[in-house]
Design a protein around this motif. Structure first.
Motif, PDB file in Angstrom:
ATOM      1  N   GLU A   1       1.226  -8.546  -9.151  1.00  0.00           N
ATOM      2  CA  GLU A   1       0.164  -7.907  -8.935  1.00  0.00           C
ATOM      3  C   GLU A   1       0.298  -8.123  -7.529  1.00  0.00           C
ATOM      4  O   GLU A   1       0.304  -8.656  -7.066  1.00  0.00           O
TER       5      GLU A   1
ATOM      6  N   ALA B   1       3.827   6.050  -5.408  1.00  0.00           N
ATOM      7  CA  ALA B   1       3.956   5.243  -6.374  1.00  0.00           C
ATOM      8  C   ALA B   1       4.048   5.704  -8.090  1.00  0.00           C
ATOM      9  O   ALA B   1       5.413   5.247  -8.782  1.00  0.00           O
TER      10      ALA B   1
ATOM     11  N   VAL C   1       0.348  -4.094  -5.969  1.00  0.00           N
ATOM     12  CA  VAL C   1       0.161  -2.733  -5.306  1.00  0.00           C
ATOM     13  C   VAL C   1      -0.886  -2.327  -5.410  1.00  0.00           C
ATOM     14  O   VAL C   1      -1.442  -1.646  -6.659  1.00  0.00           O
ATOM     15  N   ILE C   2      -1.171  -1.343  -4.901  1.00  0.00           N
ATOM     16  CA  ILE C   2      -2.712  -0.425  -4.793  1.00  0.00           C
ATOM     17  C   ILE C   2      -2.178   1.037  -3.619  1.00  0.00           C
ATOM     18  O   ILE C   2      -1.061   0.831  -2.881  1.00  0.00           O
TER      19      ILE C   2
ATOM     20  N   GLU D   1       0.761  -1.153  -0.109  1.00  0.00           N
ATOM     21  CA  GLU D   1       0.150   0.223  -0.002  1.00  0.00           C
ATOM     22  C   GLU D   1       1.152   1.445   0.165  1.00  0.00           C
ATOM     23  O   GLU D   1       1.740   1.314   1.445  1.00  0.00           O
TER      24      GLU D   1
ATOM     25  N   ALA E   1      -0.815   2.432 -10.214  1.00  0.00           N
ATOM     26  CA  ALA E   1      -0.887   1.019  -8.495  1.00  0.00           C
ATOM     27  C   ALA E   1      -2.759   2.199  -8.345  1.00  0.00           C
ATOM     28  O   ALA E   1      -2.493   3.211  -8.218  1.00  0.00           O
TER      29      ALA E   1
ATOM     30  N   SER F   1      -4.348  -4.997 -10.245  1.00  0.00           N
ATOM     31  CA  SER F   1      -2.841  -3.721  -9.969  1.00  0.00           C
ATOM     32  C   SER F   1      -1.933  -4.373  -9.608  1.00  0.00           C
ATOM     33  O   SER F   1      -1.502  -4.535 -10.937  1.00  0.00           O
ATOM     34  N   GLY F   2      -1.331  -3.625  -8.907  1.00  0.00           N
ATOM     35  CA  GLY F   2       0.286  -3.248  -9.729  1.00  0.00           C
ATOM     36  C   GLY F   2       1.485  -4.351  -9.081  1.00  0.00           C
ATOM     37  O   GLY F   2       0.827  -4.852  -8.568  1.00  0.00           O
TER      38      GLY F   2
END
Length: 193
Positions: A114, A80, A116-117, A74, A87, A98-99
């Motif tokens: 995936e 990001a 990363v948000i 997060e 993200a 997600s990233g």
């Protein structure tokens, strides 16, 4: 009981699976509690990792415990972008699409495709809190916060209701800086969507 709630700044952090924890910190490693967080059973850990993106890296990112079923990073939108990761804004736990990034620990590294948000701003509530405030789980609200120089109304805040929660709203560091959030800040729901 007050209809206000504390608004806390959630800085960049990571949640890890036990498998990934052992790759990063060694076989059989267990998280070392540094301090308890406002949500029951959640804690900041002594362990830190480096998040590597296409442009650069963020060192010293805190792990929050306990371990989870999925690894999730997060970040704020600024974090990001600065390391070159796209993200999306999502609720914690929703990592589909997600990233991606590399995560480096003292004993190894992992690549996640995936996870990363930028966490969607949210309010943790018990069922009793939700009833008192007139909201339901997943309902979207607008929250008014008053600071000495940058009072604001934050829209698109999701209510998250569970017996496991304690009443608190979480915003990221970008949002906190934008409103000049002091150490102690309270919010009030002004509109329910």
């Amino acid at each position: 009981m007050s209809k206000n709630f504390i608004v806390e700044t959630s800085a960049r952090h990571i949640h890890v699976t036990q498998e990934h924890l052992e790759i990063l910190f060694g076989k059989g490693h267990e998280l070392t509690k540094k301090k308890d967080l406002s949500q029951p059973g959640q804690f900041a850990c002594e362990e830190r990792v480096t998040i590597v993106g296409p442009k650069k890296e963020l060192a010293g990112v805190s792990i929050l415990g306990p371990v989870r079923p999925e690894t999730q990073v997060e970040l704020s939108a600024t974090d990001a972008r600065s390391i070159g990761i796209i993200a999306p804004i999502k609720e914690s736990g929703d990592v589909a699409g997600s990233g991606a990034c590399k995560i480096v620990g003292p004993c190894g590294e992992i690549e996640i495709s995936e996870g990363v948000i930028v966490a969607k701003r949210h309010i943790h509530l018990t069922p009793a809190d939700a009833e008192e405030l007139g909201v339901n789980d997943k309902q979207i609200v607008w929250v008014k916060v008053e600071t000495s120089e940058r009072s604001a109304i934050l829209g698109d805040v999701v209510c998250r209701v569970s017996e496991k929660y304690a009443r608190a709203m979480h915003i990221d560091t970008d949002e906190s800086n934008a409103i000049g959030a002091p150490r102690e800040l309270y919010g009030e729901i002004i509109e329910i969507k």
